[in-house]
Design an enzyme around this catalytic site. Structure first.
Site, short mmCIF file in Angstrom:
data_model
loop_
_atom_site.label_atom_id
_atom_site.label_comp_id
_atom_site.label_asym_id
_atom_site.label_seq_id
_atom_site.Cartn_x
_atom_site.Cartn_y
_atom_site.Cartn_z
N ASP A 8 0.87 -1.18 0.00
CA ASP A 8 0.00 0.00 0.00
C ASP A 8 0.91 1.23 0.00
OD1 ASP A 8 0.85 0.38 2.61
OD2 ASP A 8 -1.13 0.21 3.52
N THR A 67 2.84 -1.24 8.79
CA THR A 67 3.24 -2.15 9.87
C THR A 67 3.43 -3.59 9.40
OG1 THR A 67 0.93 -2.63 10.34
CG2 THR A 67 1.93 -0.79 11.57
N HIS A 98 10.10 -23.97 9.14
CA HIS A 98 9.10 -24.62 9.98
C HIS A 98 7.67 -24.47 9.47
CE1 HIS A 98 11.85 -24.54 13.82
NE2 HIS A 98 12.47 -24.99 12.75
N HIS A 133 7.25 -30.99 10.84
CA HIS A 133 6.36 -29.85 10.61
C HIS A 133 5.18 -30.20 9.71
CE1 HIS A 133 9.39 -27.55 12.61
NE2 HIS A 133 10.29 -27.96 11.73
C1 RB5 Z 1 -1.94 2.86 6.44
O1 RB5 Z 1 -2.01 4.07 7.08
C2 RB5 Z 1 -1.63 1.76 7.43
O2 RB5 Z 1 -2.71 1.55 8.26
C3 RB5 Z 1 -1.25 0.50 6.71
O3 RB5 Z 1 -0.14 0.73 5.90
C4 RB5 Z 1 -0.88 -0.69 7.57
O4 RB5 Z 1 0.05 -0.33 8.54
C5 RB5 Z 1 -2.01 -1.44 8.13
O5 RB5 Z 1 -1.85 -2.42 8.84
#
Ligand code: RB5
Length: 149
Positions: A8, A67, A98, A133
């Protein structure tokens, strides 16, 4: 090996770094965006990558968002996907050995491009070790209602 890759708006820079790595490693890929510059919704990128891996059109996938969490949550909704959210090299190796993870997720607001490259390289180069596994993965596959992995 063919990789499906997407990010994204929060993961464009690391995606570009990983595209350079894939070129260097002579690994074929399908880049599903995003272009960057505007805010997009991560499921619109995670789900197409996951579908390509689940269908066998691509062998594995790489997803990057801010994230890595949203991408990994969305990708793991697709049957047959084992998406690992990884921010260290040890886990990159372990999840291939694994878990036979077939998608790697990372967060650009968590790690820098150098570490992301090392994680991706390790994850791409490490083969699943099978053995003990197998039974564990079979239980996940059975829960999904699949007959094949
Ligand atoms: C976008 O602002 C952010 O929420 C996205 O990139 C991500 O971290 C979502 O989990």
């Amino acid at each position: 090996m063919k990789i499906a890759i997407a990010s994204d708006h929060g993961g464009v820079n690391i995606r570009k770094e990983i595209l350079r790595l894939l070129d260097e490693m002579n690994i074929e890929y399908e880049d599903l965006g995003c272009e960057g510059g505007c805010s997009v919704d991560y499921p619109d990128y995670a789900l197409p990558v996951a579908e390509k891996v689940a269908s066998g059109e691509c062998d594995r996938g790489i997803l990057i968002c801010g994230t890595g969490i949203g991408m990994s949550i969305a990708a793991n909704k697709v049957n047959g996907i084992r998406c690992a959210l990884v921010h260290d090299v040890f886990s990159a190796k372990a999840t291939r050995l694994h878990n036979d993870s077939n998608i790697l997720a990372m967060g650009e607001r968590v790690i820098g491009p150098g570490l992301a490259r090392e994680i991706a390289k390790t994850w791409l180069e490490t083969e699943y070790e099978g053995g003990r596994h197998e039974n564990r993965l079979r239980k996940i596959t059975e829960y999904e209602g699949n007959t094949q992995q």
